[in-house]
Scaffold this active site. Structure first.
Site, PDB file in Angstrom:
ATOM      1  N   GLU A 233      38.689  43.029  39.382  1.00 53.85           N
ATOM      2  CA  GLU A 233      38.938  43.204  37.953  1.00 53.85           C
ATOM      3  C   GLU A 233      39.374  44.650  37.822  1.00 53.85           C
ATOM      4  O   GLU A 233      38.618  45.567  38.142  1.00 53.85           O
ATOM      5  CB  GLU A 233      37.646  42.890  37.188  1.00 53.85           C
ATOM      6  CG  GLU A 233      37.865  42.732  35.704  1.00 53.85           C
ATOM      7  CD  GLU A 233      37.636  44.031  34.981  1.00 53.85           C
ATOM      8  OE1 GLU A 233      38.610  44.813  34.852  1.00 53.85           O
ATOM      9  OE2 GLU A 233      36.501  44.248  34.560  1.00 53.85           O
TER      10      GLU A 233
ATOM     11  N   CYS B 166      36.659  48.729  30.590  1.00 53.15           N
ATOM     12  CA  CYS B 166      37.865  48.002  31.030  1.00 53.15           C
ATOM     13  C   CYS B 166      38.618  47.460  29.826  1.00 53.15           C
ATOM     14  O   CYS B 166      39.809  47.202  29.895  1.00 53.15           O
ATOM     15  CB  CYS B 166      37.504  46.801  31.882  1.00 53.15           C
ATOM     16  SG  CYS B 166      36.235  47.108  33.091  1.00 53.15           S
TER      17      CYS B 166
END
Lengths: 482, 482
Positions: free
Chosen positions: B222, B259
């Protein structure tokens, strides 16, 4: 020129994908049934053409056509249930957002036809059906061994699309046998996944292309395996004849041209194994020479057999009726567990009706072979309940090595059901997590999207509050079928 | 030496995997609850240590600890329901075999800790919890930014394992900051999957390693994204102040180290956008300078900001309170849609509290930007129902570009629920098909195995005829909860 051609086709396919994205689950299922009807309506010309191109018997092709139609219908019905939407709803609460997730199509998919199933694993085969089921358009690359069959099938798909009212772009077709075409297709940025059934060399090359793209994509290559059969003492002693007949039947079925062909048979050396070998010899002597799918395959088969013949500690046990340059002869070889452990060539697949019997020194050697085994589509056990109880650990560990475990049967024959896993750890496939047969094949071409605090009317129907599609969903952590 | 060390650790992990394979779903869930308890029992030393190592505020860390414990518990409860077994049973019928399929663990998993969530995405974080939930042992590679925190967490995991009676080998720990260690780990043949959260560079390098192995394995990286916020005319005109406050709040939350930080804000140029810019300036002026996770991150942040400053057609709109070499200063830049479309540097993530406002010439340009966008974790819409109705196609196409779509909220804050998809098309992650947050994260580490004609008593409990675990299964094509 190849790039321009591929570019035009993939752009069409993008439009087909956009179209599919707007269909409801029921509409997608209806479209698939329309294609099934059109394939079913193909007349004897299809069977005759496929017979000419593949040398497969008419009855087998008739059966494979039925299987192909059945795949479309069963995947369509599975899609309509909403099971693959995997809808999950977490309603808003104190300090919590409303979050809803479903699966949607991943994008246009490139499908490569296989030669050994000109219907079921080719143009209108399971990969095409499952991709369209997932809401993905398909760019299909024909297999050069059966172009005319492939074009008849492509026409049927076009007819099915037209009868439903869908654009041709849902399924586009690429001709030609050059590797450059396939390569350009896999590398095109708009292609989002690839499905392939065939050789290790071909499947691995496509996988590597997919991984090295600027945007890597999943490549599902089903590359076959030697599908070992392990026979256990009590069973082998009681059934040498039956087992030999079953084994040779499965080994030579369809001239041995199945991914699940049981290429290797293993048991502990001894009297029972001797009896089995005698029975195997008798059985294989009756097997007629037969025509393989195409010249290239017979050449590879003869080469594989020849290579086995030349290995130390490998001897020829018996053969089928005499072969020619254009007709394949069945054969069974014998080796020791020790040789099988040390010589990696002995676990290479020989695609065709050739088997290798491995005489293990003892049970420990058989365990050792299992632990050293590379990934397989199937592992088969010939065993009694007592055998299983005595070797529980063996059965448990076998799960690590394959996608399907069979008990007292043979692995050829891959039923199209939810419970089927036609896949397995590398090098059997490039992705052990997905099947290429059964409705679950659809999963390969889906990805999830979440909606947070989204207005109900603009949500996909799968996620709307009132559950208009009446599908099973997980709502606030509980399974619910409204 | 690295290889020997890794080899020893991975061999231990194999034993841990074998152990987990023998646990029932309920036992696995109980083991996870034992680990949750042990993590929960960690005292203020943990919070203090993490605060010293990461500069994250105490309250945030306390909250993150709770989230981490909650993850173990919610994944454990999900495992116990049997949902991830995905049991499918097709009973024998005329000419049909009995075929049953379930999901099992894929094998030992390598997990790499992230720096920005020292608890929830690190040692005892979601990757470790979901791998163990799947029945996979974990080899954990610590993040060099918080080794002491990591070791405290590892001790808690060991304590949880011991209190349940499980061997230490279920979770093994690798120290050190050299890339060679991580590389050796990913390349070890017994490792069957990898999970990583962090930079694009790091995540892509691991993905490439996983793909080039003799046996390729899935690598779930990720890698973050710019998480665009698209504001639509009616909404923007009505709410410039509120939206600016929300946007700057989300942009600077946790010093912008999420993120899902909304790095890019896009809307059509005009009066409303001018009002929004004024409000943004006022908001950001109040943001204090703050310490980032570690020196390397602040350096990269300052570099990213500096790079933006030097781009043509990019101007600095406003900044937060003055920064230093060790304290990050928030900033907002402005550019045009045209520049954003032509200069790829403008869509690169600047990890930290810096945003870029993009003034589009018209709606068509905004559509064009959406179509050109690379894969994102999230896309956010600031819109009224009228806006959505007028731009339906925009909302539909946005699904192709991200893993989560938000309506009138901000993307920071990733709830741990079934409905969450924390993932997205490349380059946001290396595999758009899987989430790293929510119970579905477990799916990354499972693969199916089918059993054909298997004796009932030797089947996994998930597949036994009498359904002893009382789990939902698909039996002969029908969903059944016995």
């Amino acid at each position: 020129m190849v790039h321009e051609q591929i570019n035009t086709i993939v752009q069409q396919s993008e439009a087909g994908y956009q179209y599919l994205q707007q269909l409801s689950l029921a509409e997608r299922a209806a479209l698939m049934h329309a294609i099934a009807d059109a394939v079913e309506a193909l007349d004897e010309t299809l069977i005759q053409t496929a017979h000419e191109e593949s040398a497969l018997p008419l009855a087998r092709l008739q059966g494979e056509k039925g299987r192909t139609v059945g795949q479309w219908r069963s995947y369509a019905n599975a899609i309509r249930t909403g099971i693959y939407a995997e809808a999950r709803i977490d309603k808003a609460g104190e300090g919590k957002a409303d979050i809803r997730k479903y699966n949607k199509g991943i994008g246009p998919v490139a499908v490569f036809g296989a030669s050994n199933f000109p219907f079921a694993f080719s143009t209108a085969g399971g990969d095409t059906a499952s991709a369209i089921g997932a809401g993905c358009s398909v760019v299909f690359k024909e297999h050069p061994a059966h172009p005319r069959t492939s074009q008849l099938m492509a026409q049927a798909i076009a007819k099915g699309l037209a009868s439903y009212g869908a654009p041709e772009s849902v399924f586009t077709y690429v001709q030609g046998s050059s590797h450059a075409i396939g390569e350009a297709l896999v590398l095109h940025p708009a292609i989002k996944a690839v499905a392939f059934t065939g050789s290790f060399q071909g499947g691995k090359a496509l996988f590597d292309l997919g991984a090295k793209r600027a945007e890597p994509i999943p490549v599902f290559s089903e590359m076959g395996s030697v599908n070992p059969v392990f026979a256990f003492p009590e069973y082998l002693a009681a059934n040498p004849q039956t087992l030999a007949a079953q084994y040779i039947g499965s080994l030579t079925l369809g001239v041995g041209q199945f991914c699940t062909n049981p290429g290797v048979f293993l048991a502990v050396s001894g009297e029972a194994f001797q009896a089995f070998k005698l029975a195997v010899s008798a059985e294989i002597n009756n097997i007629s020479e037969a025509k393989m799918l195409h010249e290239g395959i017979q050449k590879a088969y003869d080469h594989g057999k020849h290579k086995l013949t030349g290995q130390p500690e490998v001897s020829l046990l018996a053969t089928g009726q005499v072969g020619t340059a254009t007709l394949a002869q069945a054969a069974v070889f014998v080796t020791t567990g020790k040789a099988f452990l040390t010589n990696e060539h002995l676990s290479e697949e020989v695609f065709g009706p050739t088997g290798l019997l491995v005489e293990c020194a003892d049970a420990a050697e058989m365990y050792h072979i299992l632990d050293r085994l590379s990934g397989q589509l199937t592992i088969t056990f010939a065993a009694t309940d007592t055998d299983v109880a005595e070797h529980k650990n063996f059965f448990m560990r076998a799960q690590e090595k394959c996608g399907r475990l069979l008990f007292n049967g043979m692995p050829t024959g891959v039923e199209v059901v939810y419970g089927m896993h036609h896949g397995g750890p590398f090098p059997a496939t490039t992705d052990a997590r997905f099947t290429s047969v059964g409705p679950d094949a659809v999963k390969r071409f889906l990805r999830p999207v979440s909606f947070q605090n989204w207005p109900n009317t603009f949500l996909p129907a799968e996620l709307q509050e009132e559950n208009p599609l009446q599908i099973a969903r997980i709502v606030d952590g509980q399974y619910r079928i409204d």
